[in-house]
Design an enzyme around this catalytic site. Sequence first.
Site, short mmCIF file in Angstrom:
data_model
loop_
_atom_site.label_atom_id
_atom_site.label_comp_id
_atom_site.label_asym_id
_atom_site.label_seq_id
_atom_site.Cartn_x
_atom_site.Cartn_y
_atom_site.Cartn_z
N GLY A 17 0.80 -1.19 0.19
CA GLY A 17 -0.01 -0.23 -0.07
C GLY A 17 0.80 1.30 -0.05
O GLY A 17 0.44 2.04 -0.82
N ASP A 37 9.78 -6.32 -4.79
CA ASP A 37 8.92 -7.00 -3.77
C ASP A 37 9.01 -8.55 -4.10
O ASP A 37 9.65 -9.02 -4.92
CB ASP A 37 7.61 -6.51 -4.23
CG ASP A 37 6.55 -6.39 -3.03
OD1 ASP A 37 6.31 -5.65 -2.61
OD2 ASP A 37 6.28 -7.73 -2.67
N GLY A 73 7.96 -6.07 4.13
CA GLY A 73 7.66 -6.82 5.60
C GLY A 73 6.34 -6.96 5.89
O GLY A 73 5.40 -6.53 5.11
N SER A 111 7.24 2.26 12.59
CA SER A 111 5.53 2.36 12.70
C SER A 111 5.37 2.72 14.11
O SER A 111 5.93 2.88 15.07
CB SER A 111 4.96 1.00 12.67
OG SER A 111 3.58 1.35 12.87
N ASN A 112 4.27 3.75 14.19
CA ASN A 112 3.66 4.06 15.38
C ASN A 112 3.44 3.01 16.36
O ASN A 112 3.60 3.24 17.65
CB ASN A 112 2.40 5.05 15.20
CG ASN A 112 1.23 4.02 14.92
OD1 ASN A 112 0.69 3.52 15.76
ND2 ASN A 112 0.97 3.76 13.38
N HIS A 113 3.32 1.68 15.91
CA HIS A 113 3.15 0.53 16.67
C HIS A 113 4.38 0.34 17.57
O HIS A 113 4.34 -0.78 18.39
CB HIS A 113 2.70 -0.58 15.93
CG HIS A 113 1.34 -0.31 15.50
ND1 HIS A 113 0.06 -0.11 16.12
CD2 HIS A 113 0.85 0.02 14.07
CE1 HIS A 113 -0.76 0.60 15.39
NE2 HIS A 113 -0.28 0.66 14.16
N TYR A 139 4.33 -7.17 15.70
CA TYR A 139 4.75 -6.63 14.71
C TYR A 139 5.44 -5.29 15.13
O TYR A 139 6.55 -4.85 14.45
CB TYR A 139 3.31 -5.99 13.86
CG TYR A 139 3.34 -4.87 12.94
CD1 TYR A 139 4.15 -4.92 11.71
CD2 TYR A 139 2.91 -3.74 13.27
CE1 TYR A 139 4.41 -3.81 10.94
CE2 TYR A 139 2.95 -2.46 12.55
CZ TYR A 139 3.55 -2.70 11.27
OH TYR A 139 3.73 -1.55 10.56
N LYS A 143 9.49 -3.60 14.71
CA LYS A 143 9.77 -2.06 14.47
C LYS A 143 10.68 -1.38 15.42
O LYS A 143 11.63 -0.61 15.09
CB LYS A 143 8.54 -1.23 14.38
CG LYS A 143 7.58 -1.72 12.87
CD LYS A 143 8.27 -1.83 11.79
CE LYS A 143 7.40 -1.98 10.61
NZ LYS A 143 8.01 -1.99 9.28
C1 15L Z 1 0.69 0.19 10.49
O1 15L Z 1 1.85 0.30 10.91
C2 15L Z 1 0.09 -0.39 9.53
O2 15L Z 1 0.88 -0.92 8.98
C3 15L Z 1 -1.14 0.11 8.69
O3 15L Z 1 -1.62 -0.83 8.26
C4 15L Z 1 -2.16 0.88 9.65
O4 15L Z 1 -2.80 -0.06 10.57
C5 15L Z 1 -1.35 1.79 10.54
O5 15L Z 1 -0.18 1.30 11.29
C6 15L Z 1 -2.16 2.53 11.53
O6 15L Z 1 -1.64 2.51 12.75
O7 15L Z 1 -3.26 2.94 11.37
#
Ligand code: 15L
Length: 268
Positions: A17, A37, A73, A111-113, A139, A143
């Site tokens: 995406g 990819d 990933g 990522s924010n995660h 996940y 990160k």
């Molecule tokens: C991410 O890291 C994901 O890859 C994406 O699919 C979203 O879910 C995004 O975070 C999010 O926090 O909205």
Amino acid sequence: MESVAVPELLMTGAAGGVGAILRAELPRHGYRLRLLDRVPVPDEPAAVTADLADLEALTAAARGVDGIVHLAGIPVEAPFPEILAANITGSYHLYEAARAAGVRRVVLASSNHAVGFTERPPGGGPVGVDTPHRPDTYYGLSKCFGEDLASLYADRYGVETVSVRIGSCFPEPSTVRQLATWLSPGDCGRLVHAALTARLDGHRHTVVYGVSANTRGWWDLAPARALGYRPQDDAEVFAPALLAEHGELAEDDPEHRYLGGAFTQARP
Ligand code: 15L
């Protein structure tokens, strides 16, 4: 701020995406793209099809490029062995390839995660990039690893990295949380361009949040702005439609309370 031209980039995860968004946006900033990819990239017959497990193919793909945008990933929660192979070992291979090929800079899709269990501060923020890692998923944990791997390769080998803790990078926000976390396609291109061209003084690894100039945003954008990022979009234009459909989030809703939103509740 001084800029250095980066004419050709390797983009991993080009079929995903964010990959699709940056395939459209980065050429507007003057880049040529070498795409990679593990699955074929639509309408891109020249794209390299290779898995992150294949260090030799990654190294070959990285030779001669001026920068790497590493998006490949698993992008959501998954069983640990899958995250380990794709995101942890895969990122290690990416950095080994960058080092072997002498690539100057990587822009890493963090990522924010990585900090997803961080609670919204009283008063609403902002949360700095120096907040401790609080991954919300395996996940997110991968990160955290990616950011530390980038730090190691900066210090040990001089491979520079800007780790971008991406919020929600989609054509449009589709949830109430994303009114705060949206990164528009145009701003994504602007941020990656800034991350590729800004001078990194001192530690050659830095972390920024990747969101647009959202009225409801609560993550500190100053470090990204210091790289030269000038966001031009605000998710608030989508607020009337989204709020009419879903209403405001309750204070105790994880989507409101935690930086990582519903990922804090995800189980593989
Ligand atoms: C991410 O890291 C994901 O890859 C994406 O699919 C979203 O879910 C995004 O975070 C999010 O926090 O909205």
